[in-house]
Write a protein that holds these residues in place. Structure first.
Motif, PDB file in Angstrom:
ATOM      1  N   LYS A   1      16.509  30.467  14.231  1.00 54.14           N
ATOM      2  CA  LYS A   1      15.068  31.480  14.386  1.00 54.14           C
ATOM      3  C   LYS A   1      15.041  32.164  13.266  1.00 54.14           C
ATOM      4  O   LYS A   1      13.916  32.157  12.591  1.00 54.14           O
ATOM      5  CB  LYS A   1      15.493  32.294  15.687  1.00 54.14           C
ATOM      6  CG  LYS A   1      14.009  32.948  15.874  1.00 54.14           C
ATOM      7  CD  LYS A   1      14.384  34.163  16.858  1.00 54.14           C
ATOM      8  CE  LYS A   1      13.069  34.725  17.322  1.00 54.14           C
ATOM      9  NZ  LYS A   1      13.457  35.853  18.345  1.00 54.14           N
ATOM     10  N   ASN A   2      16.335  32.853  12.640  1.00 59.58           N
ATOM     11  CA  ASN A   2      16.164  33.399  11.439  1.00 59.58           C
ATOM     12  C   ASN A   2      15.673  32.588  10.236  1.00 59.58           C
ATOM     13  O   ASN A   2      14.837  32.698   9.467  1.00 59.58           O
ATOM     14  CB  ASN A   2      17.509  34.122  11.122  1.00 59.58           C
ATOM     15  CG  ASN A   2      17.901  35.310  12.014  1.00 59.58           C
ATOM     16  OD1 ASN A   2      16.796  35.749  12.565  1.00 59.58           O
ATOM     17  ND2 ASN A   2      18.971  35.430  12.095  1.00 59.58           N
TER      18      ASN A   2
ATOM     19  N   ASN B   1      12.299  31.765  10.790  1.00 56.34           N
ATOM     20  CA  ASN B   1      11.295  32.935  10.550  1.00 56.34           C
ATOM     21  C   ASN B   1      11.106  32.914   8.952  1.00 56.34           C
ATOM     22  O   ASN B   1      10.112  33.415   8.190  1.00 56.34           O
ATOM     23  CB  ASN B   1      11.869  34.260  10.950  1.00 56.34           C
ATOM     24  CG  ASN B   1      11.564  34.304  12.287  1.00 56.34           C
ATOM     25  OD1 ASN B   1      10.764  33.710  12.886  1.00 56.34           O
ATOM     26  ND2 ASN B   1      12.421  34.908  13.088  1.00 56.34           N
TER      27      ASN B   1
ATOM     28  N   ASN C   1       8.907  30.444   7.546  1.00 58.77           N
ATOM     29  CA  ASN C   1       7.382  30.853   7.923  1.00 58.77           C
ATOM     30  C   ASN C   1       6.626  31.800   6.815  1.00 58.77           C
ATOM     31  O   ASN C   1       5.732  31.842   6.533  1.00 58.77           O
ATOM     32  CB  ASN C   1       7.344  31.257   9.371  1.00 58.77           C
ATOM     33  CG  ASN C   1       5.804  31.403   9.938  1.00 58.77           C
ATOM     34  OD1 ASN C   1       4.990  30.820   9.668  1.00 58.77           O
ATOM     35  ND2 ASN C   1       5.584  32.766  10.321  1.00 58.77           N
ATOM     36  N   HIS C   2       7.651  32.938   6.736  1.00 61.41           N
ATOM     37  CA  HIS C   2       7.433  33.944   5.731  1.00 61.41           C
ATOM     38  C   HIS C   2       7.236  33.228   4.274  1.00 61.41           C
ATOM     39  O   HIS C   2       6.141  33.622   3.633  1.00 61.41           O
ATOM     40  CB  HIS C   2       8.632  34.978   5.603  1.00 61.41           C
ATOM     41  CG  HIS C   2       8.063  36.147   4.763  1.00 61.41           C
ATOM     42  ND1 HIS C   2       7.012  37.208   4.917  1.00 61.41           N
ATOM     43  CD2 HIS C   2       8.645  36.284   3.463  1.00 61.41           C
ATOM     44  CE1 HIS C   2       7.121  37.797   3.890  1.00 61.41           C
ATOM     45  NE2 HIS C   2       8.208  37.314   3.084  1.00 61.41           N
TER      46      HIS C   2
END
Length: 425
Positions: free
Chosen positions: A213-214, A217, A220-221
């Protein structure tokens, strides 16, 4: 007779609490109150039948009639039956049984009542608490929020949680069973081993899920940052095109004005007019042509952000064989650090970038002035008091460079910071 009534009440409480929670989660909707009441009555009747089967030692049959009791109740209440409904019911059953067995053994050890009586009373209290909690969650619409969060959890985690509860429930019941023999100790040992393995698998699964997930994320950032730079670049290009269209529309008037100044002998004024037009065209141009469209967008965006105190000069080319996400990490982070360093310097600064392709390697060097007077080599350490020493993002750049079997060097000499790298492409 009393135990029969208590078991019936306990099963009805379990059905009602599970039904309210299923309805609150939005998995299935209760059709109407009458059907729910009828389903509760069916649960009571079939629970009584199951109790009679136990009483007459028809032991294999209760294992079938007990789950059929709740299946029939759910079909009546929701007009359908699915896996999610059964999962919630089993979770509540295992949880209630585990808690009641723990409470029962405490009461039994105190000598207040028999273990069987303490267990059934504890089950009624716990299932009543479940019913109240389900009603509150449903009424305040909190169950829907909880369910939306749970949907993000991988399905195998739910299976592991259910397995862990089942093992803990079995372990508790086996431990509370009277007597102490080799068979009991063997069963307890096997259950503890299985529970340990299940929990270890669950922990590692959760750690992997958090790490994934990290990672996504961060990715995505990074993609958002990349898209933002491209959009900003295209907006500036559109503004430049609009300015050029306006200029073409007005150039006849400009030429007429210049010609009138020349005819009137005002050559100096004509020259000044031409210089203003030329400077205006130059100041509106922030284009970069590196051979990589994303790099062009990043350079244009950073150039605009530091236009008041620094200039970015680029010479060479940037390979399009480098992944866009990696290019964003390298170029955006390096320029962010350089822009921050120039912001602290006095006077107007210049960020110089040289890039080239040599023998299968893409080589880039970036230099910029810095307010740090101490000379050093390697990535400097940063702190909250001093975040402008090029520490931010450099570790990310280094990790990305290593993906391409490359090398990176950092040094600060004579108040000039230099970042150089070579990536194998």
């Amino acid at each position: 007779m009393i135990q029969y009534l208590l078991n019936t009440v306990s099963n009805v409480l379990l059905f009602l609490s599970a039904a309210l929670l299923i309805d609150g989660f939005g998995i299935s909707k209760l059709t109407d109150d009458k059907r729910c009441i009828f389903a509760a009555a069916v649960t009571a009747v079939m629970s009584g039948g199951t109790f009679l089967l136990y009483k007459f030692d028809l032991n294999p049959l209760p294992f079938f009639t007990y789950p059929l009791t709740f299946a029939a109740a759910f079909l009546i209440s929701f007009k359908k039956l699915n896996i999610a409904q059964l999962y919630i019911l089993i979770m509540m059953e295992f949880s209630a049984t585990l808690l009641s067995s723990c409470a029962a053994v405490i009461v039994f050890r105190s000598g207040l009542m028999t273990y069987e009586t303490a267990d059934i009373i504890a089950q009624i209290f716990i299932r009543t608490a479940f019913l109240i909690a389900s009603a509150v969650l449903r009424r305040k619409q909190l169950a829907g929020y909880v369910y939306s969060v749970c949907k993000n959890i991988p399905k195998h985690i739910f299976v592991l949680v259910l397995l862990a509860l089942a093992l803990m429930d079995s372990l508790s019941i086996c431990n509370n069973y009277p007597g102490d023999n080799v068979l009991k100790q063997g069963i307890i040992t096997v259950l503890v081993a299985l529970l340990t393995v299940t929990q270890m698998v669950m922990i590692f699964s959760l750690l992997i899920n958090v790490a994934a997930k990290n990672y996504f994320n961060d990715l995505n950032h990074l993609l958002e940052k990349q898209v933002s730079a491209q959009i900003s670049h295209y907006e500036k290009m559109e503004k430049l095109n609009n300015d050029m269209r306006t200029f073409r529309h007005d150039y006849v008037n400009h030429l007429g004005s210049i010609l009138a100044l020349i005819d009137g002998g005002c050559t100096e004024d004509a020259k000044e007019y031409i210089e203003k037009l030329t400077n205006s065209a130059r100041s509106s141009s922030t284009e970069f042509h590196t051979g990589n469209r994303l790099a062009d967008a990043i350079l244009a965006d950073k150039s605009y952000s530091c236009k008041d105190f620094a200039d970015i000069e680029f010479d060479g080319c940037i390979s399009d064989k480098i992944d866009n996400a990696d290019m964003c990490i390298i170029l955006a982070n390096a320029l962010d650090n350089a822009v921050e360093a120039c912001r602290k310097c006095t006077g107007r600064s210049v960020i110089r970038i040289n890039a080239s392709l040599r023998q299968g390697y893409w080589i880039m060097t970036m230099k910029n002035p810095t307010s740090v007077s101490a000379d050093y080599e390697g990535i400097p350490q940063t702190s909250k008091e001093d975040t402008l020493n090029h520490g931010l993002g450099l570790h990310s750049i280094e990790r990305t460079v290593k993906k391409y079997d490359g090398t990176m060097k950092v040094k600060n000499e004579n108040m000039v910071f230099e970042l150089s790298m070579a990536l194998k492409i």
